[in-house]
Design a protein around this motif. Sequence first.
Motif, short mmCIF file in Angstrom:
data_model
loop_
_atom_site.label_atom_id
_atom_site.label_comp_id
_atom_site.label_asym_id
_atom_site.label_seq_id
_atom_site.Cartn_x
_atom_site.Cartn_y
_atom_site.Cartn_z
N HIS A 32 0.84 -1.21 0.00
CA HIS A 32 0.00 0.00 0.00
C HIS A 32 0.87 1.25 0.00
O HIS A 32 0.57 2.24 0.66
CB HIS A 32 -0.97 0.01 1.19
N ASP A 33 1.97 1.21 -0.76
CA ASP A 33 2.93 2.30 -0.81
C ASP A 33 3.23 2.66 -2.27
O ASP A 33 4.04 2.00 -2.93
CB ASP A 33 4.22 1.90 -0.10
N PRO A 34 2.58 3.69 -2.79
CA PRO A 34 2.73 4.04 -4.20
C PRO A 34 3.99 4.86 -4.54
O PRO A 34 4.15 5.30 -5.67
CB PRO A 34 1.47 4.86 -4.48
N SER A 35 4.90 5.02 -3.59
CA SER A 35 6.05 5.91 -3.82
C SER A 35 6.93 5.49 -5.00
O SER A 35 7.58 6.34 -5.60
CB SER A 35 6.89 6.04 -2.55
N THR A 70 -2.17 4.93 -7.70
CA THR A 70 -2.01 5.43 -6.33
C THR A 70 -3.32 5.29 -5.57
O THR A 70 -3.34 4.84 -4.42
CB THR A 70 -1.52 6.89 -6.33
N THR A 74 -3.79 2.72 -2.28
CA THR A 74 -3.98 3.30 -0.95
C THR A 74 -5.42 3.21 -0.46
O THR A 74 -5.73 3.76 0.61
CB THR A 74 -3.52 4.78 -0.94
N GLU A 75 -6.28 2.52 -1.18
CA GLU A 75 -7.67 2.40 -0.75
C GLU A 75 -7.75 1.60 0.55
O GLU A 75 -7.30 0.45 0.61
CB GLU A 75 -8.52 1.76 -1.84
N ALA A 76 -8.31 2.20 1.56
CA ALA A 76 -8.36 1.59 2.90
C ALA A 76 -9.15 0.28 2.89
O ALA A 76 -10.19 0.17 2.24
CB ALA A 76 -8.99 2.56 3.89
#
Length: 128
Positions: A32-35, A70, A74-76
């Motif tokens: 869950h890390d789009p960096s 992204t 990152t969708e919870a």
Amino acid sequence: MKPDSIIDIHPDDQSRETAEIMRRFNDVFQRHDPSALAELVGEDCVIENTVPAPEGARHTGGEACVGLWTAIATEAGTRFDLEETFVAGERATIRWRYWMADGNSMRGVNLMRVAGGRIVEAMGYVKG
């Protein structure tokens, strides 16, 4: 997270490069890390995704593709279970199961293409 052993690699330099890019791409969604997306996605990238049904939507350009991925990454309360990643040359196929926040899931596949060390095409399909 599943072990790297689920990535089948065709034994050539282009396949090895594509496999590494796919490993890093899959990690974005597992962690869950789009960096890492900005350095993985080409400026001319095109995504054809699965929503809205039945045709999906087309996203063109690096910024649009990074933005879409992204949001997904990152969708919870969601997760992807990787089932298999197959690589041959500049192409990769990723089979997955996506778990939504409500506990429902769907299975799907992404057909990916890499050029110049970056993802330039992603076509997503889901089992209906």
